[in-house]
Design a protein around this motif. Structure first.
Motif, PDB file in Angstrom:
ATOM      1  N   THR A   1     -34.719 -38.725   1.798  1.00  0.00           N
ATOM      2  CA  THR A   1     -33.256 -38.822   1.844  1.00  0.00           C
ATOM      3  C   THR A   1     -32.867 -40.288   2.039  1.00  0.00           C
ATOM      4  N   HIS A   2     -31.571 -40.528   2.330  1.00  0.00           N
ATOM      5  CA  HIS A   2     -31.161 -41.895   2.653  1.00  0.00           C
ATOM      6  C   HIS A   2     -31.729 -42.332   4.006  1.00  0.00           C
TER       7      HIS A   2
ATOM      8  N   VAL B   1     -26.795 -37.415  -1.654  1.00  0.00           N
ATOM      9  CA  VAL B   1     -26.998 -36.250  -0.784  1.00  0.00           C
ATOM     10  C   VAL B   1     -27.381 -35.031  -1.625  1.00  0.00           C
ATOM     11  N   GLY B   2     -28.521 -34.444  -1.302  1.00  0.00           N
ATOM     12  CA  GLY B   2     -28.962 -33.234  -1.999  1.00  0.00           C
ATOM     13  C   GLY B   2     -29.732 -33.470  -3.272  1.00  0.00           C
TER      14      GLY B   2
ATOM     15  N   ALA C   1     -26.274 -30.802   6.212  1.00  0.00           N
ATOM     16  CA  ALA C   1     -25.056 -30.820   5.394  1.00  0.00           C
ATOM     17  C   ALA C   1     -25.367 -30.715   3.904  1.00  0.00           C
ATOM     18  N   SER C   2     -26.557 -31.147   3.484  1.00  0.00           N
ATOM     19  CA  SER C   2     -26.887 -31.090   2.054  1.00  0.00           C
ATOM     20  C   SER C   2     -27.069 -29.660   1.578  1.00  0.00           C
ATOM     21  N   THR C   3     -27.208 -28.715   2.508  1.00  0.00           N
ATOM     22  CA  THR C   3     -27.358 -27.316   2.069  1.00  0.00           C
ATOM     23  C   THR C   3     -26.023 -26.727   1.620  1.00  0.00           C
TER      24      THR C   3
ATOM     25  N   THR D   1     -27.027 -28.130  -5.528  1.00  0.00           N
ATOM     26  CA  THR D   1     -28.437 -28.428  -5.829  1.00  0.00           C
ATOM     27  C   THR D   1     -29.372 -27.627  -4.927  1.00  0.00           C
ATOM     28  N   PHE D   2     -28.980 -27.444  -3.666  1.00  0.00           N
ATOM     29  CA  PHE D   2     -29.810 -26.675  -2.728  1.00  0.00           C
ATOM     30  C   PHE D   2     -29.982 -25.243  -3.233  1.00  0.00           C
ATOM     31  N   HIS D   3     -28.887 -24.612  -3.623  1.00  0.00           N
ATOM     32  CA  HIS D   3     -28.942 -23.205  -4.028  1.00  0.00           C
ATOM     33  C   HIS D   3     -29.646 -23.031  -5.374  1.00  0.00           C
ATOM     34  N   GLU D   4     -29.449 -23.969  -6.297  1.00  0.00           N
ATOM     35  CA  GLU D   4     -30.163 -23.902  -7.581  1.00  0.00           C
ATOM     36  C   GLU D   4     -31.670 -24.032  -7.353  1.00  0.00           C
TER      37      GLU D   4
END
Length: 318
Positions: free
Chosen positions: A54-55, A106-107, A136-138, A142-145
């Motif tokens: 991540t960052h 993010v994500g 927070a990225s959830t 992108t998280f769900h895909e």
């Protein structure tokens, strides 16, 4: 694992000092307080396994075996850095170590890790991918895909959520109607759990089980580790949005002295041996700092180099 946790802590404390002095340009997001997760997780990996970061990526890269000299030089913007001084803190990568990159988006790592896991499955290897991300990225698509495809295709990827309770300055309670990120795995039929992220041995054990399942072809796992960043979201952020009592309570659970107490209490190391490790890590950081400070800046002409990939046309078509 203690040595790697200490490397991360001392590397970042040094970065904090030199950022404040103006010797490190751009943004710096420190991982101090979260070291147990990166180290406990990566202790289960081989060099040819993959991670996405991540960052807030310094800890992940050190834990996977990143070179401190090249990292420090990159933060200083020098041409001996991992990205020749043109990427900075948020874009460090090392393909030879399976480090697919820190990322300022993010994500963004969710799908990159899922892609590398699919690649391993397609090529018939037993490599695994670990995707590190924040709570927070959830909320990102992108998280769900990634969760859906990884679950559907039983990909060898471990989703490791580092829940430090804040998305920049917004507490988790203000952006999610759930307490545990692990609940989100239910909709994808994926094994999941929430655990203490400040205990490196707990992280090591839980990630180890997930890695074993992934290597055996049994698919992905979502692991949520509760933790706390001791600094603000970025260097310069005073963190005034966090209650003082909350900060004090989490400082009492600092993963580094906690692991030191375990090593001393169980007789694994003596205080003299711990001190020897501290001295050795101090020397590593001093050498990295000297290397970065003495290295040249990239030339103006190099600003247009390394922009495009060198993929051959055949690879593009495939």
């Amino acid at each position: 694992m203690y040595r790697k946790m200490l490397r991360i802590r001392k590397f970042e404390k040094t970065a904090s000092v030199f950022f404040a002095e103006g010797k490190i340009p751009g943004f710096v997001h420190l991982y101090i307080g979260e070291e147990a997760i990166a180290v406990g997780a990566c202790a289960n990996l081989r060099d040819d396994d993959f991670i996405t970061s991540t960052h807030r990526g310094h800890g992940h890269i050190v834990a996977k075996g990143g070179n401190l000299k090249y990292m420090m030089a990159e933060l200083f913007g020098k041409e001996t850095g991992y990205c020749k001084g043109k990427g900075g803190s948020m874009h460090i990568a090392d393909a030879e170590l399976g480090i697919l990159g820190a990322n300022g988006i993010v994500g963004a790592g969710h799908l990159i890790a899922t892609g590398s896991a699919w690649s391993a499955q397609y090529r018939g290897t037993d490599q695994v991918s670990i995707c590190f991300f924040g709570d927070a990225s959830t909320n990102q698509s992108t998280f769900h895909e990634a969760m859906n495809l990884a679950s559907l295709w039983k990909l060898p990827v471990i989703f490791v959520c580092e829940n430090n309770l804040y998305g920049i300055s917004v507490s988790q309670a203000r952006h999610q109607n759930i307490k545990d990120i692990s609940q989100r795995a239910i909709g994808y039929g994926m094994p999941a759990l929430s655990a203490d992220g400040n205990d490196v041995l707990t992280v090591y054990e839980q990630v180890g089980e997930a890695v074993s399942r992934a290597r055996a072809g049994e698919g992905p796992t979502l692991l949520e580790f509760k933790t706390y960043r001791q600094h603000g979201h970025f260097e310069g952020d005073p963190g005034a949005y966090r209650p003082k009592e909350e900060v004090e309570a989490w400082l009492q659970k600092d993963p580094l002295p906690r692991f030191e107490s375990h090593l001393l209490g169980s007789g694994i190391l003596t205080e003299e041996e711990l001190e020897a490790v501290r001295s050795e890590v101090d020397e590593e950081i001093r050498e990295a700092l000297e290397f970065a400070d003495a290295s040249p800046y990239p030339t103006p002409e190099s600003s247009v180099q390394d922009i495009y990939s060198d993929l051959i046309e055949e690879a593009r078509i495939r």
